[in-house]
Every structure is written in C-alpha cells, then in structure tokens.
Design a protein around this motif. Structure first.
Motif, mmCIF file in Angstrom:
data_model
loop_
_atom_site.group_PDB
_atom_site.id
_atom_site.type_symbol
_atom_site.label_atom_id
_atom_site.label_comp_id
_atom_site.label_asym_id
_atom_site.label_seq_id
_atom_site.Cartn_x
_atom_site.Cartn_y
_atom_site.Cartn_z
ATOM 1 N N LEU A 13 0.830 -1.205 0.000
ATOM 2 C CA LEU A 13 0.000 0.000 0.000
ATOM 3 C C LEU A 13 0.864 1.255 0.000
ATOM 4 C CD1 LEU A 13 -3.156 0.392 0.195
ATOM 5 C CD2 LEU A 13 -2.781 0.919 2.602
ATOM 6 N N THR A 14 1.795 1.338 0.934
ATOM 7 C CA THR A 14 2.636 2.542 1.019
ATOM 8 C C THR A 14 3.560 2.659 -0.191
ATOM 9 O OG1 THR A 14 4.233 1.353 2.402
ATOM 10 C CG2 THR A 14 2.522 2.631 3.527
ATOM 11 N N GLY A 15 3.959 1.522 -0.763
ATOM 12 C CA GLY A 15 4.745 1.573 -1.985
ATOM 13 C C GLY A 15 3.955 2.193 -3.127
ATOM 14 N N PHE A 16 2.679 1.856 -3.202
ATOM 15 C CA PHE A 16 1.815 2.473 -4.215
ATOM 16 C C PHE A 16 1.704 3.972 -3.978
ATOM 17 C CE2 PHE A 16 -2.529 3.697 -5.626
ATOM 18 C CZ PHE A 16 -2.379 3.458 -6.983
ATOM 19 N N PHE A 17 1.518 4.371 -2.721
ATOM 20 C CA PHE A 17 1.464 5.804 -2.407
ATOM 21 C C PHE A 17 2.734 6.503 -2.894
ATOM 22 C CE2 PHE A 17 -1.189 4.948 1.713
ATOM 23 C CZ PHE A 17 -2.285 4.620 0.939
ATOM 24 N N ASP A 18 3.874 5.919 -2.576
ATOM 25 C CA ASP A 18 5.153 6.535 -2.966
ATOM 26 C C ASP A 18 5.281 6.638 -4.485
ATOM 27 O OD1 ASP A 18 5.965 6.816 -0.317
ATOM 28 O OD2 ASP A 18 7.030 4.899 -0.289
ATOM 29 N N ASN A 19 4.871 5.598 -5.177
ATOM 30 C CA ASN A 19 5.030 5.565 -6.634
ATOM 31 C C ASN A 19 4.202 6.628 -7.344
ATOM 32 O OD1 ASN A 19 6.846 3.448 -6.580
ATOM 33 N ND2 ASN A 19 5.274 1.871 -6.841
ATOM 34 N N VAL A 20 3.065 6.998 -6.757
ATOM 35 C CA VAL A 20 2.174 7.945 -7.440
ATOM 36 C C VAL A 20 2.220 9.346 -6.832
ATOM 37 C CG1 VAL A 20 0.645 6.091 -8.191
ATOM 38 C CG2 VAL A 20 0.138 7.307 -6.054
ATOM 39 N N GLY A 21 3.084 9.555 -5.846
ATOM 40 C CA GLY A 21 3.258 10.902 -5.309
ATOM 41 C C GLY A 21 2.312 11.295 -4.206
ATOM 42 N N VAL A 22 1.724 10.303 -3.521
ATOM 43 C CA VAL A 22 0.864 10.593 -2.371
ATOM 44 C C VAL A 22 1.723 10.677 -1.116
ATOM 45 C CG1 VAL A 22 -0.953 9.652 -0.878
ATOM 46 C CG2 VAL A 22 -1.211 9.571 -3.358
ATOM 47 N N GLN A 23 1.563 11.733 -0.358
ATOM 48 C CA GLN A 23 2.254 11.859 0.923
ATOM 49 C C GLN A 23 1.550 10.980 1.953
ATOM 50 O OE1 GLN A 23 2.399 16.062 1.966
ATOM 51 N NE2 GLN A 23 2.566 16.621 -0.194
ATOM 52 N N TRP A 24 2.288 10.443 2.897
ATOM 53 C CA TRP A 24 1.667 9.676 3.974
ATOM 54 C C TRP A 24 2.546 9.740 5.213
ATOM 55 C CZ3 TRP A 24 4.143 5.202 5.874
ATOM 56 C CH2 TRP A 24 5.194 4.718 5.089
ATOM 57 N N GLN A 25 1.909 9.614 6.351
ATOM 58 C CA GLN A 25 2.645 9.578 7.608
ATOM 59 C C GLN A 25 1.876 8.744 8.618
ATOM 60 O OE1 GLN A 25 2.495 13.160 10.226
ATOM 61 N NE2 GLN A 25 1.655 14.237 8.440
ATOM 62 N N ILE A 26 2.623 8.019 9.433
ATOM 63 C CA ILE A 26 2.025 7.213 10.497
ATOM 64 C C ILE A 26 1.962 8.059 11.759
ATOM 65 C CG2 ILE A 26 2.318 5.168 11.950
ATOM 66 C CD1 ILE A 26 3.715 3.822 9.606
ATOM 67 N N THR A 27 0.836 8.012 12.437
ATOM 68 C CA THR A 27 0.681 8.776 13.667
ATOM 69 C C THR A 27 -0.046 7.936 14.700
ATOM 70 O OG1 THR A 27 0.029 10.940 14.552
ATOM 71 C CG2 THR A 27 -1.541 9.839 13.088
ATOM 72 N N ASP A 28 0.001 8.374 15.933
ATOM 73 C CA ASP A 28 -0.686 7.678 17.017
ATOM 74 C C ASP A 28 -2.133 8.134 17.112
ATOM 75 O OD1 ASP A 28 1.644 6.307 17.805
ATOM 76 O OD2 ASP A 28 2.286 8.011 19.036
ATOM 77 N N ALA A 29 -2.965 7.262 17.615
ATOM 78 C CA ALA A 29 -4.360 7.621 17.861
ATOM 79 C C ALA A 29 -4.443 8.714 18.923
ATOM 80 C CB ALA A 29 -5.141 6.394 18.317
ATOM 81 N N ASP A 30 -5.509 9.465 18.876
ATOM 82 C CA ASP A 30 -5.785 10.474 19.906
ATOM 83 C C ASP A 30 -6.482 9.764 21.060
ATOM 84 O OD1 ASP A 30 -6.811 12.486 21.513
ATOM 85 O OD2 ASP A 30 -7.371 13.782 19.841
#
Length: 337
Positions: free
Chosen positions: A49-66
């Motif tokens: 999934l994250t590889g697909f994001f990277d390949n198409v230029g989508v930014q992503w970040q992992i964060t903790d729940a509130d």
C-alpha cells in the motif's frame, strides 16, 4: 489546498485499504494537478500500500491515535484535520470518497470559512439539542435544509412529507476546513464535552456519545462562518436513487456505509468485487424498486448514471492495477487465494 484522509490499519477490515486505493487513483485521474493528497495512517500499513502511495506521489505519515477520542470508531478522523505543520488549507475526506472531476472551484471559498454538505439524516433528537444548548451552552447554526432520506421516502410515497431540519447538520465525509487549527480544536473539545455530559444521561444515544457529528455541528455554530457545499461535492447513494444531478455535476462520490450484502470477496480482484458489491446492493437493488415512482424516462436516466459510475470506477481500477496492489496488501496480512 491539501486533501487529507485518515486510514486506520488497526482493525482487520480490508474495506478501508480498498477504498483508500480508489481514493488515491481517482485523485490521480482528476485532482492531482490541483491539490496534494496526504494519508494519515494509524497502525502498520502493508508495504504494498505505502509503496503504491510513494510511486504515485501521495504523501503519507504514520501517527498515534488520539487517546481522548479513541472511545469511538471515527474519533481519529480529526487527526486529518490538524495542520501537522502544513500551511495549506485542508479538505478532509473519508477514505470512501471517489473523485470524478477536478474540484478547483473549492479554492474560491474564503480561507476563514467552514464548508460541508447536508447530511442524509439527523441522528441528534430535538430534546438532545435542547439539552446541549441548556447544559453546555453549545448550539448549531440555524440554517434550514431538506433531509435526503425524506426525499427518498417522498419519491416512494407521494403522501410522505418532505422533512426540513432547522439546524445545520452536515455529513462528515467531505469537509473544507478553515485554515489553521482553531476550528479542529473547537470540534474536538465539543465532541468530548457532549459525550461526557450524556454518558450517564437519560437522553444518551450513540449520536451524542459515539459520533463526531453533534460536536461538528456545534463547532460550526461556534465558528459562525459556514457555507453549504453543493450536493455534487458529496454525492451519496440516496442521491443517485433520487437522480438529482446530471453526471457532469457530480464531482465527488461518497460510498458511505457498507454493502448491504456481505459476501466474501476474492483476494484476486478484491477492489473490483467490492465496487460491484457496493453499487449492486446499495443502489441498483433499490433503484429497480423505484422504476414506477420515477417513470420510464427518469428511471432510464438514473439507471444509466449508476451504470456509468460503476464502469468508470472499474476503468480506474484497471488503469492503476488496484486489484494487484490490494492482493499484495492482503497477502502481507496473511490472506491468500
């Protein structure tokens, strides 16, 4: 403008990953030249999934729940509304939104204004609003709107009345937020205050102790500067049943809810199967029951529109190989054919 969506990878529900792939692919097709897309991720996303994001230029970040909002399923939606260091205006969308066209006209809405589309139904009862106003001093804006569910009921039965609600209550799937963090901080605080107040109250219901929407409505009331988005900016399955708009005016489809039929989907072709299951069970089945109510010409148009939407989505799935990406993600989770 920065488009944000929150993907929770902690529950074992492939639907969320599947919908996020559709969101990303539709953004690539129609919106990438206008606005960036960022996915806020909770949990551990598959590398496919994250590889697909990277390949198409989508930014992503992992964060903790509130932790203050983790007491109900959609609480962490607000993580996508926070600035997280960006100076961009945020368009917060659910991961089951699908772009059909460019949305550059949203940039004309002033940066100080909150904008959202009308809800399908109002879950907060009048006596609960009265209690929120009296005990907490919070209230939505007074801006009457027509309840979508009542429009479907009136189509089925001409004697059924159209229902107007006097208080602003928006669908949370597409929200154009005011710039800065003030609004989301207010929204968060109102959710917590309302839930705390009703937790042991005789008027307790999920709408006030396990939902973002009452707090969103009162945060809009507190903010004051609000604009209704057109239905075409958050077009849901009941609107397709009503045949409200021509296809060219539908900019964002919102595949809200789960398919009515819960058949096991194949690992190979998962995204294609999910789309077919959703539209067949959520729209086509109900639309066929409305043929007489619509009349021959309107029914034919409504049916053609739904079929065009389904074909368009399948085309997007094929163009970006979403079934293969999803199969890789599922395999990483131990799901094999």
């Amino acid at each position: 403008m920065l488009i944000r969506s929150v993907l929770d990878c902690r529950p074992d529900q492939p639907k969320y990953m599947c919908c996020t792939l559709l969101l990303v692919a539709s953004w690539l097709r129609h919106v990438a030249g206008t606005a960036k897309l960022e996915i806020i991720v909770l949990g551990h996303p598959p590398a496919a999934l994250t590889g697909f994001f990277d390949n198409v230029g989508v930014q992503w970040q992992i964060t903790d729940a509130d932790p203050a909002l983790d007491f109900f399923g959609t609480g962490n939606t607000l993580l996508g509304a926070q600035q997280h260091g960006t100076d961009d205006r945020i368009l917060l969308v659910d991961n089951d939104v699908y772009f059909r066209a460019d949305i550059r006209e949203l940039s004309d809405i002033p940066n100080t204004r909150m904008a959202g589309a009308r809800a399908g139904n109002v879950r907060v009862r009048p006596e609960q609003w009265a209690e929120i106003r009296k005990a907490l001093g919070l209230a939505p804006l007074n801006q009457p709107w027509t309840i979508i569910r009542s429009q479907v009921a009136a189509l089925r039965d001409p004697d059924a009345p159209l229902q107007q609600d006097p208080l602003t209550y928006v669908n949370g799937g597409v929200l154009l937020l005011p710039k800065g963090d003030t609004f989301v901080q207010t929204w968060r605080a109102h959710i917590i205050r309302i839930a705390d107040h009703f937790r042991d109250h005789p008027l307790k219901s999920a709408a006030v102790v396990a939902s973002n929407m009452a707090g969103l409505a009162t945060a809009i009331g507190d903010h004051g500067d609000f604009e209704w988005l057109s239905d075409g900016m958050n077009y849901r399955h009941r609107m397709l049943l009503l045949n409200e708009l021509p296809l060219e005016q539908i900019k964002m489809l919102h595949m809200t809810g789960h398919p009515k039929t819960q058949e096991t989907l194949p690992v190979q072709g998962y995204v294609s199967a999910h789309v077919a299951q959703y539209w067949n069970s959520r729209v086509l089945m109900d639309l066929r029951s409305l043929e007489a109510a619509h009349g021959a010409r309107a029914y034919a148009t409504a049916m053609a529109n739904v079929q065009a939407v389904m074909q368009e989505m399948q085309s997007t799935i094929g163009e970006y190989n979403l079934d293969q990406v999803m199969q890789g993600a599922l395999s990483e989770r131990g799901v094999t054919p």
